[in-house]
Design an enzyme around this catalytic site. Sequence first.
Site, PDB file in Angstrom:
ATOM      1  N   ASP A 167       0.864  -1.177   0.000  1.00  0.00           N
ATOM      2  CA  ASP A 167       0.000   0.000   0.000  1.00  0.00           C
ATOM      3  C   ASP A 167       0.905   1.234   0.000  1.00  0.00           C
ATOM      4  O   ASP A 167       1.685   1.430   0.947  1.00  0.00           O
ATOM      5  CB  ASP A 167      -0.864  -0.049   1.266  1.00  0.00           C
ATOM      6  CG  ASP A 167      -1.749   1.167   1.417  1.00  0.00           C
ATOM      7  OD1 ASP A 167      -1.652   2.109   0.601  1.00  0.00           O
ATOM      8  OD2 ASP A 167      -2.539   1.173   2.376  1.00  0.00           O
ATOM      9  N   GLY A 216      -9.505   4.952  -6.124  1.00  0.00           N
ATOM     10  CA  GLY A 216      -8.242   4.224  -6.253  1.00  0.00           C
ATOM     11  C   GLY A 216      -7.152   4.749  -5.335  1.00  0.00           C
ATOM     12  O   GLY A 216      -7.389   5.108  -4.175  1.00  0.00           O
ATOM     13  N   ASP A 274      -5.557   7.492  -5.444  1.00  0.00           N
ATOM     14  CA  ASP A 274      -5.796   8.904  -5.127  1.00  0.00           C
ATOM     15  C   ASP A 274      -6.628   9.034  -3.845  1.00  0.00           C
ATOM     16  O   ASP A 274      -6.250   9.748  -2.895  1.00  0.00           O
ATOM     17  CB  ASP A 274      -6.542   9.525  -6.323  1.00  0.00           C
ATOM     18  CG  ASP A 274      -6.588  11.033  -6.296  1.00  0.00           C
ATOM     19  OD1 ASP A 274      -5.897  11.630  -5.453  1.00  0.00           O
ATOM     20  OD2 ASP A 274      -7.312  11.613  -7.126  1.00  0.00           O
ATOM     21  N   SER A 291      -2.217   5.139 -14.239  1.00  0.00           N
ATOM     22  CA  SER A 291      -3.173   4.940 -15.349  1.00  0.00           C
ATOM     23  C   SER A 291      -3.677   3.507 -15.536  1.00  0.00           C
ATOM     24  O   SER A 291      -4.505   3.266 -16.408  1.00  0.00           O
ATOM     25  CB  SER A 291      -2.609   5.412 -16.701  1.00  0.00           C
ATOM     26  OG  SER A 291      -2.627   6.818 -16.790  1.00  0.00           O
ATOM     27  N   THR A 292      -3.176   2.554 -14.724  1.00  0.00           N
ATOM     28  CA  THR A 292      -3.591   1.164 -14.979  1.00  0.00           C
ATOM     29  C   THR A 292      -4.845   0.744 -14.215  1.00  0.00           C
ATOM     30  O   THR A 292      -5.285  -0.390 -14.318  1.00  0.00           O
ATOM     31  CB  THR A 292      -2.466   0.163 -14.606  1.00  0.00           C
ATOM     32  OG1 THR A 292      -2.235   0.257 -13.192  1.00  0.00           O
ATOM     33  CG2 THR A 292      -1.184   0.472 -15.367  1.00  0.00           C
TER      34      THR A 292
END
Length: 174
Positions: free
Chosen positions: A9, A31, A33, A124-125
Amino acid sequence: MPIRIETGDITRARACAIVNAANSSCMGGGGVDGAIHRAGGSAILEACKEIRRTKYSEGLPTGQAVATTAGRLPAKYVIHTVGPIWGRCGDEARCDALLADAYRNSLQEVVKLGCDSVVFPAISTGVYGFPPERAARIAYRTVSEFLKTHPDMRVTFIFHSDHSRRIFEKANGL
Ligand code: ADP
């Protein structure tokens, strides 16, 4: 210094800087963010608001990066970067270039802050839908290129699952 690869994490990472896969609002989201804003507390959001007010009133452009405090997180700074949304870049080569920009501009912020360590998530994934193998190759290539001129920087890629980590390693022949 060799690139490190971990599962875990990112909000628990003990590094000078961690990178946030933010959206252009810089105001938090889902996510990684959401996890960073939740764990770091309101100081991050306040700093993001200030950046929006003073520098990026229209939002943070894709591929750019800005630094804020990390609030209550163990890291000192959070670098917020906006990765491309797969399928919304015009063409695939443009998406690739924007993802490389996100890594490169984040690294530049890390250098500006005087940090010697940084941890990246797989930008981006997640909801942004970038194919993970393709993103893995771009991420690794971009960071490797950077390390040629900054050999003392400690760069870690952190994955939320062993499965995503394996995809990254396989894509890069590791
Ligand atoms: P994006 O919008 O850029 O796709 P996401 O947050 O949706 O960003 O996902 C990016 C990656 O971060 C995904 O691979 C997701 O599994 C991973 N991720 C989500 N939460 C965490 C976390 N707390 N630590 C590390 N990685 C995370």
